[in-house]
Motif scaffolding. Structure first.
Motif, short mmCIF file in Angstrom:
data_model
loop_
_atom_site.label_atom_id
_atom_site.label_comp_id
_atom_site.label_asym_id
_atom_site.label_seq_id
_atom_site.Cartn_x
_atom_site.Cartn_y
_atom_site.Cartn_z
N GLY A 46 0.82 -1.21 0.00
CA GLY A 46 0.00 0.00 0.00
C GLY A 46 0.86 1.25 0.00
N TYR A 47 1.88 1.27 0.85
CA TYR A 47 2.81 2.39 0.88
C TYR A 47 3.57 2.52 -0.44
CZ TYR A 47 2.34 3.03 5.96
OH TYR A 47 1.87 3.32 7.21
N ALA A 48 4.00 1.38 -0.99
CA ALA A 48 4.79 1.41 -2.22
C ALA A 48 4.01 2.04 -3.37
CB ALA A 48 5.23 -0.01 -2.59
N VAL A 49 2.75 1.65 -3.52
CA VAL A 49 1.92 2.22 -4.60
C VAL A 49 1.66 3.70 -4.35
CG1 VAL A 49 -0.33 2.09 -5.74
CG2 VAL A 49 0.87 -0.02 -5.12
N ALA A 50 1.38 4.07 -3.10
CA ALA A 50 1.13 5.48 -2.77
C ALA A 50 2.38 6.32 -3.03
CB ALA A 50 0.69 5.62 -1.32
N ALA A 51 3.57 5.78 -2.71
CA ALA A 51 4.82 6.51 -2.92
C ALA A 51 5.04 6.82 -4.39
CB ALA A 51 6.00 5.71 -2.37
N TRP A 52 4.63 5.91 -5.27
CA TRP A 52 4.75 6.15 -6.71
C TRP A 52 3.69 7.13 -7.20
CZ3 TRP A 52 1.48 4.04 -10.80
CH2 TRP A 52 1.96 4.37 -12.07
N LEU A 53 2.44 6.90 -6.79
CA LEU A 53 1.34 7.72 -7.31
C LEU A 53 1.39 9.17 -6.84
CD1 LEU A 53 -1.71 5.28 -7.07
CD2 LEU A 53 -0.52 6.04 -9.13
N ASP A 70 -12.68 -17.65 6.48
CA ASP A 70 -11.28 -17.24 6.62
C ASP A 70 -10.78 -16.43 5.43
OD1 ASP A 70 -11.56 -18.78 8.85
OD2 ASP A 70 -10.03 -20.26 8.32
N ALA A 71 -11.04 -16.91 4.23
CA ALA A 71 -10.52 -16.25 3.03
C ALA A 71 -11.08 -14.83 2.88
CB ALA A 71 -10.86 -17.07 1.79
N ALA A 72 -12.38 -14.67 3.12
CA ALA A 72 -13.00 -13.35 2.98
C ALA A 72 -12.46 -12.38 4.03
CB ALA A 72 -14.52 -13.47 3.09
N ILE A 73 -12.28 -12.86 5.26
CA ILE A 73 -11.76 -12.01 6.33
C ILE A 73 -10.35 -11.55 6.01
CG2 ILE A 73 -10.99 -12.02 8.74
CD1 ILE A 73 -13.40 -13.82 9.37
N ILE A 74 -9.51 -12.49 5.60
CA ILE A 74 -8.11 -12.15 5.31
C ILE A 74 -8.03 -11.25 4.07
CG2 ILE A 74 -5.89 -13.08 4.57
CD1 ILE A 74 -6.45 -15.51 6.34
N GLY A 75 -8.77 -11.57 3.02
CA GLY A 75 -8.72 -10.79 1.79
C GLY A 75 -9.19 -9.36 1.98
N SER A 76 -10.35 -9.19 2.62
CA SER A 76 -10.87 -7.84 2.84
C SER A 76 -10.02 -7.08 3.85
CB SER A 76 -12.32 -7.89 3.30
OG SER A 76 -12.45 -8.65 4.49
N GLY A 77 -9.47 -7.80 4.84
CA GLY A 77 -8.59 -7.16 5.81
C GLY A 77 -7.31 -6.67 5.16
N MET A 78 -6.76 -7.46 4.24
CA MET A 78 -5.56 -7.03 3.52
C MET A 78 -5.85 -5.81 2.64
SD MET A 78 -3.81 -10.69 2.50
CE MET A 78 -2.32 -9.93 1.81
N ALA A 79 -7.02 -5.79 2.01
CA ALA A 79 -7.39 -4.62 1.19
C ALA A 79 -7.51 -3.38 2.07
CB ALA A 79 -8.71 -4.89 0.46
N LEU A 80 -8.09 -3.54 3.26
CA LEU A 80 -8.23 -2.42 4.19
C LEU A 80 -6.85 -1.91 4.60
CD1 LEU A 80 -10.09 -0.62 5.88
CD2 LEU A 80 -10.08 -2.39 7.65
N SER A 81 -5.92 -2.83 4.88
CA SER A 81 -4.55 -2.44 5.22
C SER A 81 -3.88 -1.71 4.06
CB SER A 81 -3.71 -3.68 5.56
OG SER A 81 -3.72 -3.94 6.93
N PHE A 106 -5.13 -0.02 1.39
CA PHE A 106 -5.64 1.32 1.08
C PHE A 106 -5.48 2.28 2.25
CE2 PHE A 106 -8.05 -1.04 -2.21
CZ PHE A 106 -7.69 -0.28 -3.31
N ASN A 107 -5.72 1.82 3.46
CA ASN A 107 -5.67 2.72 4.61
C ASN A 107 -4.26 3.22 4.87
OD1 ASN A 107 -7.07 2.54 8.00
ND2 ASN A 107 -6.56 4.25 6.69
N LEU A 108 -3.27 2.34 4.76
CA LEU A 108 -1.90 2.78 5.04
C LEU A 108 -1.33 3.58 3.88
CD1 LEU A 108 -0.60 2.26 7.78
CD2 LEU A 108 -2.51 0.74 7.30
N GLY A 109 -1.79 3.30 2.66
CA GLY A 109 -1.41 4.17 1.55
C GLY A 109 -1.94 5.59 1.76
N ALA A 110 -3.17 5.69 2.29
CA ALA A 110 -3.75 7.00 2.59
C ALA A 110 -2.94 7.70 3.68
CB ALA A 110 -5.20 6.83 3.03
#
Length: 449
Positions: free
Chosen positions: A315-322, A352-363, A365-369
């Motif tokens: 998330g940080y890596a993509v934000a640093a570029w954009l 399990d898969a939905a929790i981990i997948g959506s949690g990773m997406a939250l991490s 985008f939120n940390l990129g912000a």
């Protein structure tokens, strides 16, 4: 060594003209390690709360207060830290704050009850709150204009390193014994020793030195960076004091934040900080406990949180570029909207898969912000207001981080995780809208008034 006759003669121009040197890397890494240690401490409390809920049989209300009292300290620390950094220097305040929260974290290992832990967590927050906005201001004042935003996002990326360290400690150390949470606090005391390196190993901001009339000291620091880049030192006279200092006293600096020139950007940055803090700390402080309540044991809950945390780094890596491609407001708003969508998905996830997948997406985008937010905050104010403006924005944000952990148990009781994360999504969207009230100084010199 090359001599560049066309090199800018002002301090600001000379700093902005520099390539990324070994000294920049040392400064970024040195500040980043302090940032990572901050994150480790904040992250540890989420795992420790889950353990104490079982060992001490504390209620969710008590858990909420243990989390929130640290943010009360952070709100006060951020407000005072920015003022002190504009008065006494960036490096000095950076080192003192590391010392305060490191010692208080180590002392927390000896806590025998909720009351003393609350006192120590307040002191920890006091140091943490002052350190973060000061560190971002400090690095931004050294960074060349063309890569300034990117370097601040990289600085913020050290947060993911620290939070990952906290998740590893939470997974391996805390469940290992009844005193595992105490050993976690002992590890969190490392910043007290690291403060010595910051105090004597890193230079003071030359922009701040010049603003205080200490031109000779500023010249020596800038010349050292130029020497690393193979650029002949400029004459000492080229380091000029700023044309006009906005305000000298603390009260005058605070009033200047609401002058006609800065009113809209101050309102916007305070609103973004408030919204991001509310949603981030409300979610991530409670995720391990929410997973335990959902039926996962402590070790599995901590394991899920560790995997979710790893998504912060990309998330940080993509934000640093954009941030140097799209600019500050667009990057910040896009990542906040992504955070909102991810929050809704996480709150309604099952399996399990939905929790981990959506949690990773939250991490992600939120940390990129967060990276974009820390990049834009010091840029929107001149040097004489930069520490104050950044500190008070962070301080207002910490008010939200006080409120959020206390409201989480209430919202969980009313509507469970789905309602809780819809509320977080609403805050993310509000922050995304407010981001458009900020100025975009991508590639432009900092204002050295």
């Amino acid at each position: 060594m090359n001599t560049d006759a066309t090199r800018p003669s002002t301090l600001s121009g000379r700093l902005d003209r520099l390539p990324f040197t070994r000294r920049h890397r040392r400064l970024l890494t040195g500040s980043g390690i302090g940032w990572a240690l901050d994150a480790m401490d904040v992250g540890l409390i989420s795992f420790i709360l889950a353990a104490l809920a079982q060992q001490w049989d504390i209620s969710k209300t008590e858990s909420g207060w243990i989390a929130s009292v640290g943010f009360i300290g952070m709100a006060l620390g951020a407000s005072l830290g920015g003022l002190l950094a504009d008065r006494f220097g960036r490096r000095q305040v950076f080192a003192i704050t590391l010392l305060v929260y490191g010692l208080a974290t180590g002392a927390s290992a000896l806590a025998g009850g909720v009351a003393i832990l609350l006192v120590l967590r307040f002191l920890v927050g006091l140091g943490l709150g002052a350190e973060l906005p000061v560190a971002s201001t400090y690095v931004s004042e050294f960074a060349p204009a063309r890569i300034r935003g990117r370097l601040i996002v990289i600085l913020e990326a050290f947060w993911a390193v620290g939070w990952t360290a906290a998740a590893l400690i939470g997974f391996f150390v805390i469940p290992a014994s009844a005193d595992g949470w105490r050993w976690a606090f002992v590890l969190g005391a490392i910043p007290a020793a690291y403060a010595l390196f910051v105090r004597w190993g890193l230079p003071e901001s030359p922009r701040w030195l010049a603003s205080r009339g200490r031109a000779d000291e500023a010249e020596r620091i800038v010349a050292a960076f130029e020497s690393d880049a193979g650029i002949a030192a400029a004459p000492t006279s080229s380091v000029a004091a700023p044309a006009a200092v906005i305000a000298a006293s603390a009260g005058a600096r605070l009033r200047s934040l609401w002058s006609a020139e800065f009113r809209l950007r101050t309102l916007s940055i305070w609103l973004v900080w408030f919204c991001v803090n509310f949603a981030y700390y409300g979610a991530f402080i409670w995720i391990p406990s929410i997973l335990v309540d959902a039926g996962y044991d402590l070790v599995r809950s901590f394991g899920f949180t560790l995997v979710i945390t790893l998504a912060q780094l990309p998330g940080y890596a993509v934000a640093a570029w954009l941030i140097e491609v799209w600019g500050r407001p667009l990057t910040l708003s896009v990542f906040l909207v992504g955070s909102a969508v991810s929050a809704v998905l996480f709150g309604t996830a099952s399996g399990d898969a939905a929790i981990i997948g959506s949690g990773m997406a939250l991490s992600f985008f939120n940390l990129g912000a967060w990276g974009a937010l820390y990049a834009v905050t010091p840029e929107i104010y001149p040097t004489s207001l930069r520490g104050t403006g950044s500190g008070w924005a962070a301080g207002v944000g910490r008010i939200a981080s006080i409120i959020a952990p206390l409201l989480v148990p209430v919202l969980l009781g009313v509507g469970g995780a789905p309602l809780l994360f819809v509320v977080f999504a609403a805050f993310f969207v509000t922050g995304a809208v407010a981001a458009w009230g900020l100025v975009d100084r991508r590639g432009q010199p900092l204002d050295d008034r």
